[in-house]
Design a protein around this motif. Structure first.
Motif, PDB file in Angstrom:
ATOM      1  N   MET A  96     -45.745  59.093   6.445  1.00 17.65           N
ATOM      2  CA  MET A  96     -45.871  57.720   6.147  1.00 17.65           C
ATOM      3  C   MET A  96     -45.197  57.400   4.766  1.00 17.65           C
ATOM      4  O   MET A  96     -44.701  56.054   4.653  1.00 17.65           O
ATOM      5  N   ALA A  97     -44.910  58.493   3.871  1.00 17.63           N
ATOM      6  CA  ALA A  97     -44.414  58.228   2.539  1.00 17.63           C
ATOM      7  C   ALA A  97     -42.925  58.251   2.697  1.00 17.63           C
ATOM      8  O   ALA A  97     -42.160  57.898   1.838  1.00 17.63           O
ATOM      9  N   ARG A 137     -41.522  54.694   6.355  1.00 15.56           N
ATOM     10  CA  ARG A 137     -41.480  53.232   5.723  1.00 15.56           C
ATOM     11  C   ARG A 137     -40.872  52.397   6.961  1.00 15.56           C
ATOM     12  O   ARG A 137     -41.580  51.289   7.198  1.00 15.56           O
ATOM     13  N   ARG A 186     -43.556  51.688   9.785  1.00 12.78           N
ATOM     14  CA  ARG A 186     -44.521  50.769   9.257  1.00 12.78           C
ATOM     15  C   ARG A 186     -43.829  49.040   9.194  1.00 12.78           C
ATOM     16  O   ARG A 186     -44.644  48.407   9.789  1.00 12.78           O
ATOM     17  N   CYS A 210     -48.659  53.338   0.523  1.00 10.94           N
ATOM     18  CA  CYS A 210     -49.397  54.068   1.700  1.00 10.94           C
ATOM     19  C   CYS A 210     -50.846  53.686   1.470  1.00 10.94           C
ATOM     20  O   CYS A 210     -51.382  54.230   0.472  1.00 10.94           O
ATOM     21  N   GLY A 248     -45.521  55.283  -2.884  1.00 10.56           N
ATOM     22  CA  GLY A 248     -44.764  56.100  -2.006  1.00 10.56           C
ATOM     23  C   GLY A 248     -44.091  57.023  -3.188  1.00 10.56           C
ATOM     24  O   GLY A 248     -43.862  58.316  -2.608  1.00 10.56           O
TER      25      GLY A 248
END
Length: 75
Positions: free
Chosen positions: A8-9, A14, A17, A56, A68
């Motif tokens: 997710m980082a 990104r 998301r 995050c 992040g």
């Protein structure tokens, strides 16, 4: 580091998301409508804004920073 948080980082996380947030916003606006649609759009804002601003929301649950860049620096 948790693999989910690492993903997710990442730049790919990104993008995921941002796209997921846009999909939820469009779904709430164009498909669902009404009060439930507005709620879905507001929920979609969370991943969209998190991806755009590079933070995050789940990272603090794993003892990691919200930012992040700070998460990526911990690798």
């Amino acid at each position: 580091m948790n693999p989910f948080i690492a993903f997710m980082a990442s730049p790919t996380g990104r993008i995921v998301r941002v796209v997921a947030g846009l999909v939820l916003i469009a779904l709430g606006w164009l498909v669902i409508g009404g009060t439930v649609g507005i709620i879905v759009m507001i929920v979609g804002l969370v991943p969209f804004v998190a991806g755009m601003l590079d933070f995050c929301v789940f990272a603090p649950l794993f003892g990691l920073p919200l930012s992040g860049p700070a998460i990526r620096a911990k690798k």
